[in-house]
Motif scaffolding. Structure first.
Motif, PDB file in Angstrom:
ATOM      1  N   LEU A 186      10.925  -5.080   9.626  1.00 23.13           N
ATOM      2  CA  LEU A 186       9.870  -4.495   8.785  1.00 23.13           C
ATOM      3  C   LEU A 186       8.815  -3.785   9.625  1.00 23.13           C
ATOM      4  O   LEU A 186       7.996  -3.036   9.093  1.00 23.13           O
ATOM      5  N   ASP A 222       0.855  -1.196   0.000  1.00 19.67           N
ATOM      6  CA  ASP A 222       0.000   0.000   0.000  1.00 19.67           C
ATOM      7  C   ASP A 222       0.887   1.241   0.000  1.00 19.67           C
ATOM      8  O   ASP A 222       2.105   1.149   0.168  1.00 19.67           O
ATOM      9  N   PHE A 241      -4.517 -19.172  17.516  1.00 16.91           N
ATOM     10  CA  PHE A 241      -5.936 -18.959  17.194  1.00 16.91           C
ATOM     11  C   PHE A 241      -6.349 -19.718  15.947  1.00 16.91           C
ATOM     12  O   PHE A 241      -7.465 -20.229  15.856  1.00 16.91           O
ATOM     13  N   ALA A 291      -7.098 -17.712   7.512  1.00 15.98           N
ATOM     14  CA  ALA A 291      -8.210 -16.771   7.403  1.00 15.98           C
ATOM     15  C   ALA A 291      -7.873 -15.600   6.485  1.00 15.98           C
ATOM     16  O   ALA A 291      -6.720 -15.185   6.372  1.00 15.98           O
ATOM     17  N   SER A 312      -1.976 -17.948   9.217  1.00 19.48           N
ATOM     18  CA  SER A 312      -3.354 -18.388   9.479  1.00 19.48           C
ATOM     19  C   SER A 312      -4.076 -18.844   8.213  1.00 19.48           C
ATOM     20  O   SER A 312      -3.610 -18.646   7.102  1.00 19.48           O
ATOM     21  N   GLY A 369       0.260  -5.289   6.897  1.00 14.17           N
ATOM     22  CA  GLY A 369      -0.442  -5.874   8.028  1.00 14.17           C
ATOM     23  C   GLY A 369      -1.429  -6.914   7.526  1.00 14.17           C
ATOM     24  O   GLY A 369      -1.381  -7.339   6.362  1.00 14.17           O
ATOM     25  N   GLY A 370      -2.343  -7.294   8.401  1.00 21.77           N
ATOM     26  CA  GLY A 370      -3.337  -8.294   8.037  1.00 21.77           C
ATOM     27  C   GLY A 370      -4.107  -7.901   6.793  1.00 21.77           C
ATOM     28  O   GLY A 370      -4.489  -8.757   5.993  1.00 21.77           O
ATOM     29  N   SER A 371      -4.326  -6.607   6.608  1.00 17.94           N
ATOM     30  CA  SER A 371      -5.130  -6.162   5.474  1.00 17.94           C
ATOM     31  C   SER A 371      -4.514  -6.597   4.145  1.00 17.94           C
ATOM     32  O   SER A 371      -5.186  -7.208   3.310  1.00 17.94           O
ATOM     33  N   ASP A 425      -4.250 -10.483   3.774  1.00 18.65           N
ATOM     34  CA  ASP A 425      -5.538 -11.101   3.447  1.00 18.65           C
ATOM     35  C   ASP A 425      -5.878 -10.890   1.971  1.00 18.65           C
ATOM     36  O   ASP A 425      -6.420 -11.781   1.316  1.00 18.65           O
ATOM     37  N   SER A 479       9.058   0.767  11.343  1.00 15.08           N
ATOM     38  CA  SER A 479       8.401   2.009  10.905  1.00 15.08           C
ATOM     39  C   SER A 479       6.909   2.035  11.231  1.00 15.08           C
ATOM     40  O   SER A 479       6.219   3.004  10.910  1.00 15.08           O
ATOM     41  N   SER A 513      -1.825 -13.330  10.277  1.00 17.08           N
ATOM     42  CA  SER A 513      -2.322 -13.785   8.974  1.00 17.08           C
ATOM     43  C   SER A 513      -1.240 -14.522   8.188  1.00 17.08           C
ATOM     44  O   SER A 513      -1.542 -15.374   7.355  1.00 17.08           O
ATOM     45  N   THR A 550       4.149  -6.564   8.492  1.00 17.17           N
ATOM     46  CA  THR A 550       4.806  -5.309   8.879  1.00 17.17           C
ATOM     47  C   THR A 550       4.175  -4.700  10.122  1.00 17.17           C
ATOM     48  O   THR A 550       4.595  -3.658  10.596  1.00 17.17           O
ATOM     49  N   THR A 551       3.082  -5.318  10.596  1.00 15.98           N
ATOM     50  CA  THR A 551       2.567  -5.021  11.934  1.00 15.98           C
ATOM     51  C   THR A 551       2.907  -6.253  12.765  1.00 15.98           C
ATOM     52  O   THR A 551       3.365  -7.271  12.230  1.00 15.98           O
TER      53      THR A 551
HETATM   54  N1  LIG Z   1      -6.258 -13.258   8.318  1.00 12.01           N
HETATM   55  C1  LIG Z   1      -6.214 -13.299   9.628  1.00 12.01           C
HETATM   56  O1  LIG Z   1      -5.907 -14.315  10.216  1.00 12.01           O
HETATM   57  C2  LIG Z   1      -6.543 -12.054  10.374  1.00 12.01           C
HETATM   58  C3  LIG Z   1      -6.472 -12.046  11.779  1.00 12.01           C
HETATM   59  C4  LIG Z   1      -6.767 -10.870  12.441  1.00 12.01           C
HETATM   60  C5  LIG Z   1      -7.103  -9.727  11.735  1.00 12.01           C
HETATM   61  N2  LIG Z   1      -7.190  -9.749  10.387  1.00 12.01           N
HETATM   62  C6  LIG Z   1      -7.528  -8.563   9.591  1.00 12.01           C
HETATM   63  O2  LIG Z   1      -6.333  -7.796   9.428  1.00 12.01           O
HETATM   64  C7  LIG Z   1      -6.684  -6.405   9.277  1.00 12.01           C
HETATM   65  C8  LIG Z   1      -5.903  -5.562  10.266  1.00 12.01           C
HETATM   66  O3  LIG Z   1      -4.526  -5.736  10.055  1.00 12.01           O
HETATM   67  P1  LIG Z   1      -3.413  -4.953  10.902  1.00 12.01           P
HETATM   68  O4  LIG Z   1      -3.878  -4.757  12.275  1.00 12.01           O
HETATM   69  O5  LIG Z   1      -2.160  -5.706  10.717  1.00 12.01           O
HETATM   70  O6  LIG Z   1      -3.337  -3.514  10.232  1.00 12.01           O
HETATM   71  P2  LIG Z   1      -3.448  -3.057   8.694  1.00 12.01           P
HETATM   72  O7  LIG Z   1      -2.900  -4.089   7.794  1.00 12.01           O
HETATM   73  O8  LIG Z   1      -4.860  -2.645   8.457  1.00 12.01           O
HETATM   74  O9  LIG Z   1      -2.501  -1.785   8.670  1.00 12.01           O
HETATM   75  C9  LIG Z   1      -2.886  -0.590   9.330  1.00 12.01           C
HETATM   76  C10 LIG Z   1      -2.131   0.599   8.768  1.00 12.01           C
HETATM   77  O10 LIG Z   1      -0.791   0.573   9.209  1.00 12.01           O
HETATM   78  C11 LIG Z   1       0.103   0.783   8.139  1.00 12.01           C
HETATM   79  N3  LIG Z   1       1.337   0.027   8.409  1.00 12.01           N
HETATM   80  C12 LIG Z   1       1.437  -1.278   8.659  1.00 12.01           C
HETATM   81  N4  LIG Z   1       2.709  -1.614   8.884  1.00 12.01           N
HETATM   82  C13 LIG Z   1       3.445  -0.497   8.757  1.00 12.01           C
HETATM   83  C14 LIG Z   1       4.836  -0.213   8.844  1.00 12.01           C
HETATM   84  N5  LIG Z   1       5.722  -1.153   9.164  1.00 12.01           N
HETATM   85  N6  LIG Z   1       5.240   1.042   8.607  1.00 12.01           N
HETATM   86  C15 LIG Z   1       4.343   2.029   8.311  1.00 12.01           C
HETATM   87  N7  LIG Z   1       3.017   1.814   8.233  1.00 12.01           N
HETATM   88  C16 LIG Z   1       2.580   0.564   8.443  1.00 12.01           C
HETATM   89  C17 LIG Z   1      -0.635   0.248   6.925  1.00 12.01           C
HETATM   90  O11 LIG Z   1      -0.155   0.825   5.737  1.00 12.01           O
HETATM   91  C18 LIG Z   1      -2.062   0.642   7.242  1.00 12.01           C
HETATM   92  O12 LIG Z   1      -2.304   1.950   6.804  1.00 12.01           O
HETATM   93  C19 LIG Z   1      -8.176  -6.324   9.477  1.00 12.01           C
HETATM   94  O13 LIG Z   1      -8.832  -6.306   8.221  1.00 12.01           O
HETATM   95  C20 LIG Z   1      -8.512  -7.610  10.216  1.00 12.01           C
HETATM   96  O14 LIG Z   1      -9.847  -8.013  10.059  1.00 12.01           O
HETATM   97  C21 LIG Z   1      -6.895 -10.890   9.705  1.00 12.01           C
END
Ligand SMILES: NC(=O)c1ccc[n+]([C@@H]2O[C@H](COP(=O)([O-])OP(=O)(O)OC[C@H]3O[C@@H](n4cnc5c(N)ncnc54)[C@H](O)[C@@H]3O)[C@@H](O)[C@H]2O)c1
Ligand SMILES: [Zn+2]
Length: 406
Positions: free
Chosen positions: A185, A45, A276, A155, A153, A103-105, A108, A188, A150, A144-145
């Motif tokens: 990763l 992204d 989980f 899911a 996982s 991240g998870g987004s 997924d 940031s 995920s 990166t979070t």
């Molecule tokens: N598939 C699974 O097993 C599973 C489990 C739990 C949640 N989810 C889903 O994952 C999503 C949430 O994911 P998330 O919490 O990881 O956040 P995200 O992926 O939504 O990221 C949040 C924001 O942080 C920014 N970001 C992330 N890492 C960064 C970095 N290293 N440096 C700078 N910016 C960064 C991203 O660009 C984004 O704008 C939700 O849609 C949720 O439903 C999926």
């Protein structure tokens, strides 16, 4: 799949390969080598591109002579429209492997893209468990979070905006071929996604650890079911994850460049993902799906808000497990009863939630009281998560939890 008759019966799935370590991303091309891909579709992204994270992933691939198409259309909590956009770009390119960084987004989105490119149709056909027909294109996920898990996982979660709910696509075929967990990763990652995703990981570990046990799960062994309930190997992962989160989450939020804290949280998130995605998520996640579909809140912040309220509901049925969680979070539990220790687990999560800036009232998110019955009905409708919860709720119980949290 679980069975009621066996005393001990469970599965344990993960990514095909799990690589953990700071700097691992530099070896990315070698992790893809078993598939000799010529065309790789990278999903990221714009925020991650600006942070220089996407380049860390693309450089080792271009150096290896791989033809890349980088798609930066990932968005937090992706909707069907976002998934459609990413899919259209992927179809046009026709890759033989997919790399998802984020991240998870974004991870997924990588799973959904791999499934649809392989099997055709629409991801709408794959909602719920076991609908993906078979193995999917090789998928490498780089978190990166430090939160969703995920990368290991089964899911993928999308927001169905028309129906104001999040939907899950669950399939063992969606586990990535390779998970590359490189804590550098996450350096940031800003404070808010660090906090939100970190408390999501805590929710994963606690929901798995306090879930219905594998031998008490009321699901016939012949029925496809995406979780096995609480089991010993999941417990190992969950316990370690909870301890690491107690040690490192607040530091990772407050000192983003603290690599030890980032490493601790990256490991915790992956372990919680293993816990989980093999054992359970339960009522916290069930309540977050309608909440996140109705108001603007991240998955992690929604879960973190709800977590202590659900722990309190579960306490009568899961006192021993909650007492153990208190000890894992560093609470002094020497010489106190399990009931007292269990209260300390709830208090510890409430303190952590406050320390990292997660709201503690649904009102703060703009939820109105008249929305609560709809949330309860929708959450109660996610039957698998009701079965998995350590204390089986009625719809009225769910409403009670929401009212307490309001
Ligand atoms: N598939 C699974 O097993 C599973 C489990 C739990 C949640 N989810 C889903 O994952 C999503 C949430 O994911 P998330 O919490 O990881 O956040 P995200 O992926 O939504 O990221 C949040 C924001 O942080 C920014 N970001 C992330 N890492 C960064 C970095 N290293 N440096 C700078 N910016 C960064 C991203 O660009 C984004 O704008 C939700 O849609 C949720 O439903 C999926
Ligand atoms: Zn979650």
């Amino acid at each position: 799949m679980s069975t009621n008759s066996a005393r001990c019966y469970f599965n344990f799935y993960s990514a095909g390969r799990l690589v953990f370590g700071s700097g691992a991303v530099k070896q990315l091309a070698s992790f893809l080598a078993p598939w000799s891909p010529r065309k790789v579709f990278v999903i990221g992204d714009r925020t991650l591109e600006q942070a220089g994270v996407v380049a860390q992933v693309t450089h080792p691939l271009t150096d290896a002579g791989i033809d890349l198409r980088v798609c930066l259309d990932g968005e937090p909590e992706p909707t069907f429209a976002v998934a459609d956009k990413v899919l259209a770009a992927a179809r046009e390119f026709g890759p033989d492997a997919i790399v998802a960084v984020g991240g998870g987004s974004n991870m997924d989105l990588g799973k959904i893209t791999a499934a649809v490119l392989t099997h055709g149709g629409s991801y709408r056909d794959y909602v719920n468990y076991g609908k993906v027909p078979g193995p999917v294109l090789p998928l490498v996920c780089l978190p990166t979070t430090s939160g969703t898990g995920s990368e290991v996982s089964h899911a993928a979660v999308l927001t169905d905006q028309a129906n104001h709910i999040k939907v899950s696509i669950l399939s063992q075929y969606l586990r990535p071929a390779v998970a590359v967990v490189d804590p550098t990763l996450t350096l940031s990652c800003p404070a808010k996604p660090t906090a939100d995703s970190g408390i999501d990981a805590l929710t994963h570990a606690i929901e798995a650890f306090t879930a219905t046990a594998y031998n008490e799960l009321d699901v016939p062994a012949t029925e496809p079911f995406p979780y096995d309930g609480k089991h010993p190997l999941g417990d190992v992962c969950a316990e370690k994850a909870i301890a690491l989160i107690g040690q490192h989450l607040a530091t990772a939020v407050q000192e983003p460049q603290n690599l030890a804290a980032r490493e601790g949280m990256s490991l915790a998130a992956t372990l919680a993902g293993l816990a989980f995605s093999n054992c359970a998520v339960a009522v916290v996640h069930a309540l977050e799906y309608p909440l996140g579909g109705a108001v603007h809140v991240s998955h992690g912040a929604g879960n973190g808000l709800l977590l202590p309220y659900v722990m309190r509901f579960n306490l009568p049925a899961r006192t021993k497990e909650l007492a153990r969680i208190a000890a894992l979070l560093g609470e002094d539990t020497a010489g106190v009863t399990d009931a007292v220790a269990a209260e300390r687990a709830i208090a510890a999560v409430e303190r952590l939630r406050a320390a990292i800036g997660i709201p503690n009232r649904l009102q703060e998110l703009g939820v109105t009281r008249d929305q609560l019955p709809t949330f309860a009905t929708k959450a109660f409708g996610i039957k698998r998560l009701m079965l998995l919860n350590g204390r089986r709720p009625t719809e009225t119980d769910l409403l009670g939890i929401l009212e307490a949290a309001w």
